[in-house]
Design a protein around this motif. Structure first.
Motif, PDB file in Angstrom:
ATOM      1  N   ASN A   1       0.812  -1.227   0.000  1.00  0.00           N
ATOM      2  CA  ASN A   1       0.000   0.000   0.000  1.00  0.00           C
ATOM      3  C   ASN A   1       0.842   1.271   0.000  1.00  0.00           C
ATOM      4  N   ARG A   2       2.029   1.204  -0.607  1.00  0.00           N
ATOM      5  CA  ARG A   2       2.883   2.382  -0.712  1.00  0.00           C
ATOM      6  C   ARG A   2       3.208   2.710  -2.168  1.00  0.00           C
ATOM      7  N   GLY A   3       2.618   1.968  -3.111  1.00  0.00           N
ATOM      8  CA  GLY A   3       2.842   2.230  -4.528  1.00  0.00           C
ATOM      9  C   GLY A   3       4.006   1.464  -5.130  1.00  0.00           C
ATOM     10  N   ILE A   4       4.745   0.717  -4.318  1.00  0.00           N
ATOM     11  CA  ILE A   4       5.903  -0.023  -4.826  1.00  0.00           C
ATOM     12  C   ILE A   4       5.453  -1.136  -5.770  1.00  0.00           C
ATOM     13  N   GLY A   5       4.408  -1.855  -5.397  1.00  0.00           N
ATOM     14  CA  GLY A   5       3.891  -2.925  -6.246  1.00  0.00           C
ATOM     15  C   GLY A   5       3.411  -2.401  -7.587  1.00  0.00           C
ATOM     16  N   SER A   6       2.774  -1.247  -7.597  1.00  0.00           N
ATOM     17  CA  SER A   6       2.323  -0.649  -8.861  1.00  0.00           C
ATOM     18  C   SER A   6       3.513  -0.314  -9.749  1.00  0.00           C
ATOM     19  N   LYS A   7       4.564   0.233  -9.151  1.00  0.00           N
ATOM     20  CA  LYS A   7       5.765   0.562  -9.927  1.00  0.00           C
ATOM     21  C   LYS A   7       6.411  -0.698 -10.491  1.00  0.00           C
ATOM     22  N   LEU A   8       6.461  -1.751  -9.676  1.00  0.00           N
ATOM     23  CA  LEU A   8       7.067  -3.003 -10.123  1.00  0.00           C
ATOM     24  C   LEU A   8       6.246  -3.646 -11.238  1.00  0.00           C
ATOM     25  N   LEU A   9       4.928  -3.658 -11.094  1.00  0.00           N
ATOM     26  CA  LEU A   9       4.068  -4.197 -12.150  1.00  0.00           C
ATOM     27  C   LEU A   9       4.248  -3.408 -13.440  1.00  0.00           C
ATOM     28  N   ASN A  10       4.295  -2.094 -13.354  1.00  0.00           N
ATOM     29  CA  ASN A  10       4.490  -1.261 -14.551  1.00  0.00           C
ATOM     30  C   ASN A  10       5.837  -1.540 -15.209  1.00  0.00           C
ATOM     31  N   TYR A  11       6.874  -1.710 -14.397  1.00  0.00           N
ATOM     32  CA  TYR A  11       8.215  -1.986 -14.912  1.00  0.00           C
ATOM     33  C   TYR A  11       8.228  -3.309 -15.669  1.00  0.00           C
ATOM     34  N   TYR A  12       7.643  -4.350 -15.074  1.00  0.00           N
ATOM     35  CA  TYR A  12       7.599  -5.650 -15.737  1.00  0.00           C
ATOM     36  C   TYR A  12       6.702  -5.603 -16.983  1.00  0.00           C
ATOM     37  N   THR A  13       5.606  -4.890 -16.903  1.00  0.00           N
ATOM     38  CA  THR A  13       4.717  -4.755 -18.063  1.00  0.00           C
ATOM     39  C   THR A  13       5.441  -4.064 -19.209  1.00  0.00           C
ATOM     40  N   ASP A  14       6.223  -3.032 -18.919  1.00  0.00           N
ATOM     41  CA  ASP A  14       7.023  -2.369 -19.964  1.00  0.00           C
ATOM     42  C   ASP A  14       7.991  -3.354 -20.604  1.00  0.00           C
ATOM     43  N   TYR A  15       8.608  -4.207 -19.800  1.00  0.00           N
ATOM     44  CA  TYR A  15       9.505  -5.244 -20.333  1.00  0.00           C
ATOM     45  C   TYR A  15       8.728  -6.147 -21.294  1.00  0.00           C
ATOM     46  N   GLN A  16       7.551  -6.601 -20.869  1.00  0.00           N
ATOM     47  CA  GLN A  16       6.777  -7.490 -21.736  1.00  0.00           C
ATOM     48  C   GLN A  16       6.325  -6.781 -23.014  1.00  0.00           C
ATOM     49  N   LYS A  17       5.927  -5.535 -22.906  1.00  0.00           N
ATOM     50  CA  LYS A  17       5.548  -4.776 -24.108  1.00  0.00           C
ATOM     51  C   LYS A  17       6.718  -4.704 -25.084  1.00  0.00           C
ATOM     52  N   ASN A  18       7.912  -4.465 -24.557  1.00  0.00           N
ATOM     53  CA  ASN A  18       9.096  -4.321 -25.410  1.00  0.00           C
ATOM     54  C   ASN A  18       9.474  -5.592 -26.148  1.00  0.00           C
ATOM     55  N   ILE A  19       9.010  -6.746 -25.679  1.00  0.00           N
ATOM     56  CA  ILE A  19       9.287  -7.988 -26.400  1.00  0.00           C
ATOM     57  C   ILE A  19       8.068  -8.454 -27.209  1.00  0.00           C
ATOM     58  N   GLY A  20       7.083  -7.576 -27.349  1.00  0.00           N
ATOM     59  CA  GLY A  20       5.954  -7.857 -28.233  1.00  0.00           C
ATOM     60  C   GLY A  20       4.721  -8.458 -27.594  1.00  0.00           C
ATOM     61  N   ILE A  21       4.668  -8.485 -26.266  1.00  0.00           N
ATOM     62  CA  ILE A  21       3.489  -9.027 -25.583  1.00  0.00           C
ATOM     63  C   ILE A  21       2.343  -8.019 -25.700  1.00  0.00           C
ATOM     64  N   LYS A  22       1.148  -8.526 -26.029  1.00  0.00           N
ATOM     65  CA  LYS A  22      -0.024  -7.664 -26.161  1.00  0.00           C
ATOM     66  C   LYS A  22      -1.123  -8.012 -25.158  1.00  0.00           C
ATOM     67  N   GLU A  23      -1.084  -9.242 -24.624  1.00  0.00           N
ATOM     68  CA  GLU A  23      -2.012  -9.674 -23.579  1.00  0.00           C
ATOM     69  C   GLU A  23      -1.196 -10.156 -22.400  1.00  0.00           C
ATOM     70  N   GLN A  24      -1.656  -9.783 -21.209  1.00  0.00           N
ATOM     71  CA  GLN A  24      -0.969 -10.203 -19.987  1.00  0.00           C
ATOM     72  C   GLN A  24      -1.965 -10.968 -19.125  1.00  0.00           C
ATOM     73  N   TRP A  25      -1.589 -12.172 -18.713  1.00  0.00           N
ATOM     74  CA  TRP A  25      -2.444 -13.052 -17.933  1.00  0.00           C
ATOM     75  C   TRP A  25      -1.850 -13.301 -16.557  1.00  0.00           C
ATOM     76  N   LEU A  26      -2.703 -13.681 -15.617  1.00  0.00           N
ATOM     77  CA  LEU A  26      -2.273 -14.113 -14.296  1.00  0.00           C
ATOM     78  C   LEU A  26      -3.402 -14.883 -13.649  1.00  0.00           C
ATOM     79  N   SER A  27      -3.062 -15.585 -12.576  1.00  0.00           N
ATOM     80  CA  SER A  27      -4.058 -16.306 -11.786  1.00  0.00           C
ATOM     81  C   SER A  27      -4.019 -15.785 -10.362  1.00  0.00           C
ATOM     82  N   ALA A  28      -5.185 -15.740  -9.741  1.00  0.00           N
ATOM     83  CA  ALA A  28      -5.278 -15.346  -8.329  1.00  0.00           C
ATOM     84  C   ALA A  28      -6.253 -16.296  -7.658  1.00  0.00           C
ATOM     85  N   GLN A  29      -5.974 -16.633  -6.420  1.00  0.00           N
ATOM     86  CA  GLN A  29      -6.861 -17.513  -5.690  1.00  0.00           C
ATOM     87  C   GLN A  29      -8.122 -16.768  -5.289  1.00  0.00           C
TER      88      GLN A  29
END
Length: 174
Positions: free
Chosen positions: A107-135
């Motif tokens: 709840n300090r915004g660190i997770g949002s920054k990390l998700l954005n950073y990883y999403t940028d990485y995936q975008k740069n390698i051509g990913i257009k859909e991002q999936w995940l599972s949650a319980q």
């Protein structure tokens, strides 16, 4: 040399051997904080032993493939505060396999920054859909993912525990 990006006092980077202990700690504590109230203690401990031990994580930060891109971390004051890892599951389709925060850093915004950073990485390698599972019942992750634009796609009984329901989420990241 590792590429890193500093945002305020948070460093976002692809993890290497120096981050193994921190990733193991964050994933173990994050798993326990997230699932400790949803699963019995023996199951929680067995998952931590299998997936978040230092030997396995060391392999996962040094071995990469199309299906596994490695771990990425957020570090605060030199310590791992969050870890995310994923790979490719299809043409232009990425998956987040693991994403945990130090329970004391939520709840300090660190997770949002990390998700954005990883999403940028995936975008740069051509990913257009991002999936995940949650319980189902994971009230720490589900509101976060939904706020980030992930949309529920399906539910199924988890193959690993046979008792909990896994919810599949997807978002477009073009």
């Amino acid at each position: 040399m590792k590429k890193s990006r500093t945002t305020e006092d948070i460093t976002l980077m692809k993890a290497g051997p120096d981050e193994v202990k921190g990733i193991a700690r964050v994933c173990s504590e994050g798993w326990r904080a997230t699932y400790g109230y949803l699963e019995d203690e023996s199951y929680v401990n067995s998952v931590i032993e299998e997936y978040y031990n230092e030997k396995r994580i060391e392999n996962e930060v040094t071995e990469f493939s199309e299906n596994w891109h490695g771990y990425f971390v957020a570090k605060e004051d030199g310590e791992v505060a969050g870890a995310i890892g994923g790979g490719t599951i299809g043409e232009e389709i990425g998956e987040i396999f693991v994403f945990y925060m130090d329970p004391n850093k939520r709840n300090r915004g660190i997770g949002s920054k990390l998700l954005n950073y990883y999403t940028d990485y995936q975008k740069n390698i051509g990913i257009k859909e991002q999936w995940l599972s949650a319980q189902k019942g994971n009230e720490k992750a589900i509101p976060f993912y939904e706020a980030k634009g992930f949309i529920k796609q399906s539910e199924k009984i988890s193959e690993s525990s046979k008792t909990h329901v896994s919810i599949r989420y997807m978002r477009h990241i073009e």
